[in-house]
Design a protein around this motif. Structure first.
Motif, PDB file in Angstrom:
ATOM      1  N   ILE A 398       0.840  -1.207   0.000  1.00 22.43           N
ATOM      2  CA  ILE A 398       0.000   0.000   0.000  1.00 22.43           C
ATOM      3  C   ILE A 398       0.871   1.251   0.000  1.00 22.43           C
ATOM      4  CG2 ILE A 398      -1.671   1.333   1.338  1.00 22.43           C
ATOM      5  CD1 ILE A 398      -2.835  -1.332   2.331  1.00 22.43           C
ATOM      6  N   GLU A 399       1.882   1.271   0.844  1.00 21.41           N
ATOM      7  CA  GLU A 399       2.739   2.451   0.971  1.00 21.41           C
ATOM      8  C   GLU A 399       3.550   2.726  -0.286  1.00 21.41           C
ATOM      9  OE1 GLU A 399       3.115   4.698   3.289  1.00 21.41           O
ATOM     10  OE2 GLU A 399       1.767   3.865   4.808  1.00 21.41           O
ATOM     11  N   ASN A 400       3.918   1.670  -1.001  1.00 17.83           N
ATOM     12  CA  ASN A 400       4.837   1.827  -2.142  1.00 17.83           C
ATOM     13  C   ASN A 400       4.188   1.542  -3.492  1.00 17.83           C
ATOM     14  OD1 ASN A 400       7.723   2.175  -0.788  1.00 17.83           O
ATOM     15  ND2 ASN A 400       6.631   0.617   0.395  1.00 17.83           N
ATOM     16  N   ASP A 401       2.855   1.425  -3.509  1.00 17.58           N
ATOM     17  CA  ASP A 401       2.116   1.204  -4.759  1.00 17.58           C
ATOM     18  C   ASP A 401       2.610  -0.018  -5.531  1.00 17.58           C
ATOM     19  OD1 ASP A 401       0.347   3.287  -4.414  1.00 17.58           O
ATOM     20  OD2 ASP A 401       1.622   4.757  -5.445  1.00 17.58           O
ATOM     21  N   VAL A 402       2.862  -1.097  -4.817  1.00 15.23           N
ATOM     22  CA  VAL A 402       3.291  -2.346  -5.449  1.00 15.23           C
ATOM     23  C   VAL A 402       2.059  -3.236  -5.649  1.00 15.23           C
ATOM     24  CG1 VAL A 402       4.716  -4.413  -5.223  1.00 15.23           C
ATOM     25  CG2 VAL A 402       5.537  -2.219  -4.333  1.00 15.23           C
ATOM     26  N   PRO A 403       1.820  -3.734  -6.855  1.00 11.01           N
ATOM     27  CA  PRO A 403       0.676  -4.637  -7.081  1.00 11.01           C
ATOM     28  C   PRO A 403       0.721  -5.816  -6.115  1.00 11.01           C
ATOM     29  CG  PRO A 403       1.589  -3.951  -9.176  1.00 11.01           C
ATOM     30  CD  PRO A 403       2.531  -3.431  -8.108  1.00 11.01           C
ATOM     31  N   ILE A 404      -0.432  -6.119  -5.517  1.00  7.38           N
ATOM     32  CA  ILE A 404      -0.492  -7.194  -4.535  1.00  7.38           C
ATOM     33  C   ILE A 404      -1.762  -8.008  -4.731  1.00  7.38           C
ATOM     34  CG2 ILE A 404      -1.502  -5.643  -2.790  1.00  7.38           C
ATOM     35  CD1 ILE A 404       0.001  -7.387  -0.669  1.00  7.38           C
ATOM     36  N   PHE A 405      -1.608  -9.312  -4.619  1.00  8.46           N
ATOM     37  CA  PHE A 405      -2.691 -10.270  -4.840  1.00  8.46           C
ATOM     38  C   PHE A 405      -2.793 -11.145  -3.591  1.00  8.46           C
ATOM     39  CE2 PHE A 405      -4.197 -13.764  -8.081  1.00  8.46           C
ATOM     40  CZ  PHE A 405      -5.466 -13.702  -7.545  1.00  8.46           C
ATOM     41  N   GLY A 406      -3.961 -11.153  -2.948  1.00  3.40           N
ATOM     42  CA  GLY A 406      -4.176 -11.980  -1.770  1.00  3.40           C
ATOM     43  C   GLY A 406      -5.167 -13.085  -2.050  1.00  3.40           C
ATOM     44  N   ILE A 407      -4.796 -14.310  -1.693  1.00  3.73           N
ATOM     45  CA  ILE A 407      -5.650 -15.476  -1.939  1.00  3.73           C
ATOM     46  C   ILE A 407      -6.033 -16.114  -0.605  1.00  3.73           C
ATOM     47  CG2 ILE A 407      -5.715 -17.794  -2.936  1.00  3.73           C
ATOM     48  CD1 ILE A 407      -3.858 -16.776  -5.151  1.00  3.73           C
ATOM     49  N   CYS A 408      -7.333 -16.226  -0.345  1.00  4.24           N
ATOM     50  CA  CYS A 408      -7.864 -16.850   0.866  1.00  4.24           C
ATOM     51  C   CYS A 408      -7.338 -16.129   2.108  1.00  4.24           C
ATOM     52  CB  CYS A 408      -7.549 -18.335   0.870  1.00  4.24           C
ATOM     53  SG  CYS A 408      -8.578 -19.289   2.018  1.00  4.24           S
ATOM     54  N   LEU A 409      -6.424 -16.729   2.868  1.00  4.78           N
ATOM     55  CA  LEU A 409      -5.849 -16.034   4.012  1.00  4.78           C
ATOM     56  C   LEU A 409      -5.183 -14.733   3.567  1.00  4.78           C
ATOM     57  CD1 LEU A 409      -5.014 -15.854   6.991  1.00  4.78           C
ATOM     58  CD2 LEU A 409      -3.036 -17.269   6.444  1.00  4.78           C
ATOM     59  N   GLY A 410      -4.642 -14.721   2.358  1.00  2.00           N
ATOM     60  CA  GLY A 410      -4.030 -13.505   1.829  1.00  2.00           C
ATOM     61  C   GLY A 410      -5.024 -12.366   1.759  1.00  2.00           C
ATOM     62  N   PRO A 522      -9.420   0.838  -5.254  1.00  4.87           N
ATOM     63  CA  PRO A 522      -9.456   1.455  -6.585  1.00  4.87           C
ATOM     64  C   PRO A 522      -8.312   2.425  -6.845  1.00  4.87           C
ATOM     65  CG  PRO A 522     -11.102   2.441  -5.147  1.00  4.87           C
ATOM     66  CD  PRO A 522     -10.517   1.293  -4.387  1.00  4.87           C
ATOM     67  N   ASP A 523      -7.762   3.058  -5.801  1.00  2.93           N
ATOM     68  CA  ASP A 523      -6.705   4.057  -5.989  1.00  2.93           C
ATOM     69  C   ASP A 523      -5.312   3.459  -5.814  1.00  2.93           C
ATOM     70  OD1 ASP A 523      -7.030   3.522  -3.340  1.00  2.93           O
ATOM     71  OD2 ASP A 523      -6.958   5.609  -2.652  1.00  2.93           O
ATOM     72  N   HIS A 524      -5.183   2.192  -6.152  1.00  5.62           N
ATOM     73  CA  HIS A 524      -3.905   1.476  -6.043  1.00  5.62           C
ATOM     74  C   HIS A 524      -3.630   0.833  -7.400  1.00  5.62           C
ATOM     75  CE1 HIS A 524      -1.066  -1.710  -4.775  1.00  5.62           C
ATOM     76  NE2 HIS A 524      -0.785  -0.905  -3.761  1.00  5.62           N
ATOM     77  N   PRO A 525      -2.340   0.685  -7.794  1.00  6.20           N
ATOM     78  CA  PRO A 525      -2.046   0.067  -9.101  1.00  6.20           C
ATOM     79  C   PRO A 525      -2.719  -1.287  -9.306  1.00  6.20           C
ATOM     80  CG  PRO A 525      -0.065   1.043  -8.195  1.00  6.20           C
ATOM     81  CD  PRO A 525      -1.108   1.166  -7.128  1.00  6.20           C
ATOM     82  N   TRP A 526      -2.753  -2.127  -8.279  1.00  2.00           N
ATOM     83  CA  TRP A 526      -3.463  -3.427  -8.346  1.00  2.00           C
ATOM     84  C   TRP A 526      -3.476  -4.016  -6.949  1.00  2.00           C
ATOM     85  CZ3 TRP A 526      -4.276  -8.611  -7.988  1.00  2.00           C
ATOM     86  CH2 TRP A 526      -5.124  -9.223  -8.933  1.00  2.00           C
ATOM     87  N   PHE A 527      -4.632  -3.977  -6.326  1.00  3.37           N
ATOM     88  CA  PHE A 527      -4.787  -4.467  -4.959  1.00  3.37           C
ATOM     89  C   PHE A 527      -6.084  -5.257  -4.918  1.00  3.37           C
ATOM     90  CE2 PHE A 527      -6.269  -4.343  -0.607  1.00  3.37           C
ATOM     91  CZ  PHE A 527      -5.150  -4.230   0.206  1.00  3.37           C
ATOM     92  N   ILE A 528      -5.974  -6.582  -5.078  1.00  2.00           N
ATOM     93  CA  ILE A 528      -7.156  -7.444  -5.102  1.00  2.00           C
ATOM     94  C   ILE A 528      -6.923  -8.649  -4.198  1.00  2.00           C
ATOM     95  CG2 ILE A 528      -8.600  -8.982  -6.511  1.00  2.00           C
ATOM     96  CD1 ILE A 528      -8.203  -7.116  -8.851  1.00  2.00           C
ATOM     97  N   GLY A 529      -7.920  -8.937  -3.384  1.00  2.00           N
ATOM     98  CA  GLY A 529      -7.898 -10.145  -2.555  1.00  2.00           C
ATOM     99  C   GLY A 529      -9.158 -10.940  -2.797  1.00  2.00           C
ATOM    100  N   CYS A 530      -9.024 -12.252  -2.909  1.00  2.00           N
ATOM    101  CA  CYS A 530     -10.194 -13.104  -3.134  1.00  2.00           C
ATOM    102  C   CYS A 530     -10.215 -14.219  -2.090  1.00  2.00           C
ATOM    103  CB  CYS A 530     -10.192 -13.685  -4.554  1.00  2.00           C
ATOM    104  SG  CYS A 530      -8.728 -14.622  -4.986  1.00  2.00           S
ATOM    105  N   GLN A 531     -11.411 -14.548  -1.632  1.00  2.00           N
ATOM    106  CA  GLN A 531     -11.557 -15.573  -0.607  1.00  2.00           C
ATOM    107  C   GLN A 531     -11.369 -16.979  -1.174  1.00  2.00           C
ATOM    108  OE1 GLN A 531     -12.193 -15.191   3.092  1.00  2.00           O
ATOM    109  NE2 GLN A 531     -11.158 -17.060   2.474  1.00  2.00           N
TER     110      GLN A 531
END
Length: 558
Positions: A398-410, A522-531
């Motif tokens: 979040i702080e450095n605008d790095v794309p991040i993908f979270g899966i389940c626990l992520g 929405p205001d991040h390069p790519w920040f999506i988490g899915c259960q």
């Protein structure tokens, strides 16, 4: 009348019904030599000629399924669409064959014995003394045949885990020997996969381990019809002839699969060794290898796309089982599929999330490793070990605008860290802290009464409705999707309003809008988490849309 015991009836029956063919894959010398990849590769060759192929993995351990096994011991737990927690080899089968397999495709000793004991308790055996032969072996055969009865398959691949000689495997080998006799040797063949070591001191390959392994198999009444030689380097024809002679198989049936750059090359290697043609001739599959159209050329294009060396995109998997890559094997393969789709080489870095965040130097070193990444992926898992490191990875992204993908626990870590950032100090999951003042992740209500661990989570494929205008919707290109789950804890609806009011977007829910399935910023390069676990549906010829979108964002953010 016992259908399979009345041989006269069975022989007459065979004359007018088309029988499924069975290819049984066994292993020798050492474990983990690639029986699963060999099975999947044979299936890929047969599929390329239009045959309908299914696959079975037999695991001789006493566990009922893979759900309670430690990833360090057994690698990833692969979840089928119908909610079975299975061996990771089913993931290879699905990716190579491009099919969705049912949970009955994974047979374990635990399942076999439980079924037989249940029948005994119900009085199904009419007072007989229940024995390994015939009751256990009959149950194994029934489970194998259940797959072919489920659909009109041309071929069923049956991989027996472990190595020949393991005491746990003996009832299965006996059952498979009986299967060959009952189905007819023209409908069943055995492929034995062995390791041929190269001794540097002697300057030569050694065939004795393969000879002993084949002898062990023959002692069980099974003569291998084909031997697949695994080796670090290619094996010449003279050595193949020697093995054919000592192991009593046709020279054409001895094929070599040396180490390859990619597992997806193995079908091409086996095809060059004419393995498919030998198999077709052996069990009368009727493939015309000269004239029948096949899709192996398309498969070769996929393999070539996975070999690209430049440009490179680097993704870090931040998890607590990173010492064993097989714990994240479907995620690893999904990242490679996505990179191939966008025309890049995937470089995966494995970062342990088991970080002492109170240690300034250790945390600084962890963030330095994160700074080298183009994208961060936080996979699923259970337990509180390593979660604070995952929270730090979310915060860094979040702080450095790095794309991040979270899966389940992520995904849950993303929600927790977002809550902490907006002032909900001490926010957590009730899995990790039952006294947290803000349990933004909590156990599903129907899970709270469950005491048993095995097979009791939310498992298998569930429908999900995507929200228009979200990055997730853009990635999928459709409103209604279906993905596979494996979890007990959920996004806590009590905090839905406060989190969304502060900027966390709910991008997907169950069709009734009750359970949150996907979140994004929405205001991040790519920040999506899915259960859910999208990695279970990715294919080398069809990268999962979320993985493709994530890798593209990471590449663009370099």
């Amino acid at each position: 009348m016992d259908f399979y015991k009345d041989s006269r009836f069975f022989q007459n029956f065979k004359e007018w019904i088309y029988l499924t063919k069975y290819i049984i894959i066994t292993g020798g010398v050492v474990s983990s030599i690639g029986k699963g990849i060999t099975s999947a590769s044979i299936g890929r060759i047969l599929r390329s000629y239009g045959l309908k192929v299914a696959a079975i993995k037999i695991d001789p351990y006493l566990n009922w399924d893979s759900g309670t096994l430690n990833p360090y011991q057994h690698g990833e737990v692969f979840v089928t669409y119908d909610g079975m927690e299975t061996d990771l080899d089913l993931g290879h089968y699905e990716r190579f064959l491009d099919v969705e397999l049912p949970g009955i495709s994974n047979i374990t000793t635990g399942k076999v014995y439980q079924s037989v004991i249940t029948k005994e308790r119900n009085g199904d055996f009419l007072g007989a003394c229940v024995q390994i032969i015939p009751h256990i072996t009959n149950e194994i055969k029934e489970m194998v045949r259940e797959i072919s009865a489920k659909d009109d398959y041309d071929v069923v691949l049956v991989e027996l885990g472990g190595t020949v000689g393991d005491i746990e495997s003996q009832p299965f080998l006996e059952a498979l020997r009986q299967l060959r006799n009952e189905e007819g040797s023209e409908n069943v063949m055995f492929v034995h996969v062995t390791f041929v070591p190269y001794l540097n001191a002697a300057g030569e390959f050694k065939t004795k381990p393969t000879q002993h392994s084949s002898k062990e198999l023959r002692s069980m009444g099974i003569n291998p019809n084909m031997i697949v030689l695994r080796s670090q380097e290619p094996i010449d024809d003279d050595l193949k002839r020697k093995i054919a002679h000592f192991c009593d198989v046709d020279v054409k049936a001895v094929v070599n699969t040396p180490d390859a750059q990619s597992i997806y090359e193995v079908p091409l290697v086996l095809d060059r060794e004419n393995a498919g043609q030998y198999i077709s001739d052996r069990i009368n599959l009727g493939i015309d290898f000269e004239n029948d159209k096949n899709t192996l050329n398309e498969w070769e294009e996929i393999v070539n796309s996975l070999k690209i060396q430049d440009p490179v995109v680097t993704i870090g998997i931040v998890g607590k089982y990173v010492e064993l890559e097989d714990a994240y094997i479907s995620i690893r393969e999904s990242l490679h599929h996505a990179a191939a789709k966008i025309g890049a080489k995937m470089n995966i870095e494995y970062l342990s999330s088991d970080v002492d965040v109170e240690d300034v130097d250790e945390l600084k070193a962890f963030k330095e490793e994160l700074s080298k990444l183009d994208g961060i992926l936080i996979p699923g898992g259970f337990g509180d070990r390593g979660v604070e490191g995952k929270f730090q990875a979310v915060d860094y992204a979040i702080e450095n605008d790095v794309p991040i993908f979270g899966i389940c626990l992520g995904m849950q870590c993303m929600v927790i860290q977002f809550a902490r950032r907006i002032g909900m100090e001490g926010a957590n999951s009730s899995e990790f802290n039952t006294e947290t003042p803000y349990p933004v992740i909590d156990m599903m209500e129907e899970q709270k009464k469950i005491k048993k661990m095995g097979g009791t989570m939310r498992l298998g494929a569930y429908d999900c409705k995507l929200i228009d205008g979200t990055r997730t919707m853009e990635a999928y290109g459709e409103e209604n999707i279906q993905e596979r789950h494996r979890h007990r804890f959920e996004y806590n609806n009590e905090y839905r309003d406060v989190l969304t009011e502060n900027g966390l977007v709910i991008a997907g829910t169950t069709p009734d809008n009750f359970l949150v399935e996907i979140v994004e910023l929405p205001d991040h390069p790519w920040f999506i988490g899915c259960q859910f676990h999208p990695e279970f549906k990715s294919r080398p010829n069809n990268a999962h849309p979320l993985f493709a979108s994530f890798v593209q964002a990471a590449f663009d953010n370099k």
